[in-house]
Design a protein around this motif. Sequence first.
Motif, PDB file in Angstrom:
ATOM      1  N   CYS A 165      42.237   1.869  10.247  1.00  0.00           N
ATOM      2  CA  CYS A 165      40.865   2.020   9.777  1.00  0.00           C
ATOM      3  C   CYS A 165      39.885   1.570  10.860  1.00  0.00           C
ATOM      4  N   THR A 169      37.195   3.919  13.006  1.00  0.00           N
ATOM      5  CA  THR A 169      35.795   3.496  13.029  1.00  0.00           C
ATOM      6  C   THR A 169      35.306   3.322  14.461  1.00  0.00           C
ATOM      7  N   THR A 172      34.728   6.679  16.072  1.00  0.00           N
ATOM      8  CA  THR A 172      33.817   7.597  15.385  1.00  0.00           C
ATOM      9  C   THR A 172      32.398   7.078  15.274  1.00  0.00           C
ATOM     10  N   ALA A 173      32.237   5.816  14.956  1.00  0.00           N
ATOM     11  CA  ALA A 173      30.908   5.245  14.708  1.00  0.00           C
ATOM     12  C   ALA A 173      30.076   5.237  15.987  1.00  0.00           C
ATOM     13  N   ASP A 178      26.125   0.450  13.330  1.00  0.00           N
ATOM     14  CA  ASP A 178      27.571   0.508  13.121  1.00  0.00           C
ATOM     15  C   ASP A 178      28.335  -0.260  14.194  1.00  0.00           C
ATOM     16  N   PHE A 185      29.922   1.500   8.764  1.00  0.00           N
ATOM     17  CA  PHE A 185      30.568   2.818   8.780  1.00  0.00           C
ATOM     18  C   PHE A 185      31.745   2.838   7.815  1.00  0.00           C
ATOM     19  N   ILE A 186      32.518   1.769   7.795  1.00  0.00           N
ATOM     20  CA  ILE A 186      33.685   1.691   6.907  1.00  0.00           C
ATOM     21  C   ILE A 186      33.252   1.816   5.453  1.00  0.00           C
ATOM     22  N   ARG A 188      30.606   3.288   4.294  1.00  0.00           N
ATOM     23  CA  ARG A 188      30.057   4.616   4.008  1.00  0.00           C
ATOM     24  C   ARG A 188      31.113   5.715   3.984  1.00  0.00           C
ATOM     25  N   TYR A 189      32.124   5.583   4.805  1.00  0.00           N
ATOM     26  CA  TYR A 189      33.074   6.673   5.019  1.00  0.00           C
ATOM     27  C   TYR A 189      33.980   6.864   3.805  1.00  0.00           C
ATOM     28  N   GLU A 190      33.922   8.039   3.213  1.00  0.00           N
ATOM     29  CA  GLU A 190      34.651   8.290   1.970  1.00  0.00           C
ATOM     30  C   GLU A 190      36.146   8.487   2.186  1.00  0.00           C
ATOM     31  N   GLY A 191      36.559   8.691   3.441  1.00  0.00           N
ATOM     32  CA  GLY A 191      37.975   8.917   3.715  1.00  0.00           C
ATOM     33  C   GLY A 191      38.837   7.661   3.708  1.00  0.00           C
ATOM     34  N   PHE A 192      38.199   6.491   3.657  1.00  0.00           N
ATOM     35  CA  PHE A 192      38.949   5.236   3.641  1.00  0.00           C
ATOM     36  C   PHE A 192      39.224   4.796   2.200  1.00  0.00           C
TER      37      PHE A 192
END
Length: 265
Positions: A165, A169, A172-173, A178, A185-186, A188-192
């Motif tokens: 994770c 981050t 990507t961030a 961030d 970012f963690i 907000r990110y829906e994939g985590f």
Amino acid sequence: MLLSLFSGSTIKIKGSSLIIDMEYAIILQARMGSSRTPGKVGAIMAGHEMLYHQIQRLLKNGLNNVIIATSISSLDDKVVEIAEKCNVGYFRGSESDVLERYYKAAKVNDVKNIVRLCGDDPLIDPECIRALIESQTNDPVDFITASHKRGWVYGTTAELINFECLKLTYNTAKTELDREHVNPFIKRYEGFSKRKIGPISEFELRPDIYLSVDYPEDLSLVKEVFEHFDGIGKVHSFTQRELIELYDSGLLTIGNKHLHAGFND
């Protein structure tokens, strides 16, 4: 048991730092620079620096895998000095890109799950760290937070981030927010996959208490806390219940409530 989770790690020495290969580790971000209260982690209370007390509180509670993540600034030579005095590992990286500092500290030490602490929070409850690790061990996810309105007292809490994770981050961030604060970012990110945890006891749910050190008033309050417990021989061993009872006792000068808004959720 928390102690057994930590004691199974392999520790190797490299130079003046500890290089650690482990399933769980505490990475504690700390630096001397601060716009509101410069040098606060080095402030003396109960005979030692604030950061020293924070580290010792972890060590005395069996949390031995501690890495201090500080910056390459010469100001933070003092942070390294405290880490070496406590015989814990440290990593020096970017002063402004805290996300990069965390990622590289975890990568070089091969940490699989990072318990993230801040030097602003010297009164961290070791039981919070125990709960984070036990939650992750029982049901692994990408991110677990105990920092919310139904969580631990503001300034005594932590969060856990799986390395994969953190890696995604880091790669990507892009925004300044961030990179400076690691977790926006963690969150907000829906994939985590994520989870919130809180203390078992309703007594410990106190969103009206603020014990993080941002302002001089916070520093004075935390100094009183450590000096009180030092006076009764419990400077590194007091419980969360004892801390809350002290807060409510009338023995402390509480002049920081107007400075904090607490957790958003």
